[in-house]
Design an enzyme around this catalytic site. Structure first.
Site, PDB file in Angstrom:
ATOM      1  N   HIS A   3     -38.142 -45.393  28.503  1.00 44.07           N
ATOM      2  CA  HIS A   3     -37.383 -44.135  28.427  1.00 44.07           C
ATOM      3  C   HIS A   3     -38.322 -42.937  28.463  1.00 44.07           C
ATOM      4  CE1 HIS A   3     -33.788 -41.799  27.613  1.00 44.07           C
ATOM      5  NE2 HIS A   3     -34.412 -41.153  26.642  1.00 44.07           N
ATOM      6  N   HIS A  59     -32.125 -45.072  21.604  1.00 43.95           N
ATOM      7  CA  HIS A  59     -32.158 -44.639  20.192  1.00 43.95           C
ATOM      8  C   HIS A  59     -31.358 -45.590  19.283  1.00 43.95           C
ATOM      9  CE1 HIS A  59     -34.230 -41.145  21.576  1.00 43.95           C
ATOM     10  NE2 HIS A  59     -33.181 -40.666  22.211  1.00 43.95           N
ATOM     11  N   ASP A  88     -40.037 -41.068  25.774  1.00 48.86           N
ATOM     12  CA  ASP A  88     -38.967 -40.075  25.659  1.00 48.86           C
ATOM     13  C   ASP A  88     -39.429 -38.641  25.925  1.00 48.86           C
ATOM     14  OD1 ASP A  88     -36.554 -38.867  25.175  1.00 48.86           O
ATOM     15  OD2 ASP A  88     -36.331 -39.514  23.111  1.00 48.86           O
TER      16      ASP A  88
END
Ligand code: ZN
Length: 460
Positions: free
Chosen positions: A60, A275, A326
């Site tokens: 991610h 998440h 992220d």
């Protein structure tokens, strides 16, 4: 970036049956592993390393956010800093980026990913249009920029064009910075085609998947449509990251975010649930049983104050996970695993929380993230075995943090005490992009990044 190493000789290597000595790995011209042979002699022409590991996949990333590092750490005058105030800063930042900026930032972030031990990345790519929402002359301009950056850096890209269709669960229109993300379903289908084409033009190991941004940004009907339009490819979504998000979903749908998703969508192995911070016990067990991968981003989740993922319950239930960088505030797969374990220790006032009895914590986390990362990217990787892409990293046991360590303790030493300086080499699908700890095109890519960043900071 097409030069493939023909063979690599490792004094120690972590293979599918564990640690082996004097391992010869042959790689074909396309970058796939052909053979893994322990107890081999050093073949002439083989590239020799100390310790060889399968490399992690970064499941991610939003690369453009790399250039925001350090810009969102001052307390606001109102003193109510949160994920949501950070998001406002992020929206203002992305609104000044042009295609050249986005490509330059991505290329440098990809270099840092490779140097820190990731061989591949799933780019959750959501900036598609011009500021204000106008389309570029080439509809897939920014997807092409991301693909070009991956080609420049030599990282294995799985591009995830993001569907973003509304400003909240109530169906409100997109506003401000979000205007650059928006596509209705028809436009999304067009974008997805262009993104897929762009990724494929880079290298044969590049992949494609679909990413509805969140259940805030895509309603149930469109989520169903995307799920059916794109069978079999990786399917990623942000979910249950923040309490206000849970409250918004609860108010509109009468359910917690994760429960709603599990009840309304066929969550399975191709799903990556980014998440999943706020799950109750029932949700934790259901996600673990679904075969989906939870996409943990522990450094970003700590930076944004999301909360602590319940890794102890989730791993005990057999749940799968991988890690992602992220926001790219800090890029390091070993540090993501450390942060994950430390969050559990701090919460539980305990030690070595995520390993089973008698097992190494570093090895447990590294193995699990290898498998979860490869699954989430839909990439043949995550282990040193014939048929997989040669996604590999070498550690240097002369690095001070690894001195005297062997076997699983090497992983414990690297993850809990070390950093990227312990890495000597990195290959992505056989592309030998990092040697002696440095990306081979670092200087040129950094030079471009530095120039773009200076111009961006003048515009902020
Ligand atoms: Zn994200």
């Amino acid at each position: 970036m097409s030069e493939a190493t023909k063979s690599v000789f490792a004094r120690k290597a972590l293979t599918t049956i564990g640690w082996e000595s004097d391992v010869l790995i042959r790689v074909d011209a396309t970058g796939r592993i052909v053979s893994v042979t322990p107890e081999s002699g050093l073949e002439s022409g083989a590239y020799a390393v100390d310790v060889l590991l399968p490399a992690q996949a970064n499941l991610h990333s939003h690369t453009f956010q790399r250039a925001m590092a350090g810009l969102s750490e001052s307390r606001s005058p109102a003193g109510r800093d949160s994920f949501w105030t950070w998001r406002e800063i992020m929206y203002r930042f992305l609104d000044i980026l042009d295609p050249e900026d986005i490509e330059a930032i991505a290329a440098f972030a990809f270099v840092e990913m490779l140097e820190s031990g990731y061989s591949s990345v799933a780019e959750f790519h959501y900036v598609h249009h011009q500021p204000g929402g106008g389309t570029y002359a080439k509809f897939g301009e920014l997807s092409e920029r991301i693909a070009a950056a991956a080609g420049t850096a030599g990282i294995g890209l799985t591009i995830l064009p993001v569907a973003y269709m509304q400003g909240g669960v109530d169906g409100r229109a997109l506003a401000g910075g979000q205007l650059r993300f928006g596509n209705d379903l028809d436009h999304y289908l067009k974008l997805a085609e262009e993104a897929k084409k762009a990724a494929r033009s880079v290298s044969p190991d590049a992949g494609f998947g679909v990413a509805p941004h969140s259940i805030r940004a895509v309603n149930e009907r469109d989520l169903q449509a995307l799920e059916q339009q794109f069978p079999g490819v990786p399917f990623h979504i942000h979910i249950a990251e923040q309490i206000p998000e849970l409250e918004e979903v609860q108010a509109a749908y009468g359910q917690r975010s994760m429960s709603w998703l599990l009840d309304h969508m066929p969550v399975s192995e191709r799903w990556c649930l980014i998440h999943s911070t706020h799950m109750n016990e029932g949700e934790t067990a259901r996600v673990a049983a679904s075969g989906a991968v939870v996409g943990l981003c522990p450094i970003t989740e700590a930076n944004l104050g999301d909360g602590i993922f319940n890794g102890v319950h989730y791993l005990n239930a057999g749940g799968r996970f991988g890690t992602g960088s992220d926001s790219n505030i800090r890029i390091s797969p070993s540090e993501e695993l450390r942060q994950l374990e430390y969050s559990q220790r701090l919460r539980d006032v305990s030690r070595v929380t995520l390993a089973r009895d008698g097992k190494s914590c570093g090895r447990t986390l590294y193995d699990a993230a290898l498998q979860g990362g490869a699954q989430a990217l839909g990439r043949s990787s995550g282990s040193l075995e014939p048929g997989n892409w040669a996604d590999m990293i070498a550690l240097d046991t002369e690095n001070a943090t690894l001195l005297g360590l062997s076997g699983d303790r090497l992983l414990d030493g690297w993850i809990f005490a070390g950093d990227r300086h312990a890495i000597s080499d990195v290959w992505s699908a056989g592309r030998h992009v990092v040697q002696e700890g440095r990306h081979r095109d670092r200087a040129a890519i950094l030079k471009t990044y530095k120039a773009r960043l200076a111009s961006i900071l003048e515009r902020v």
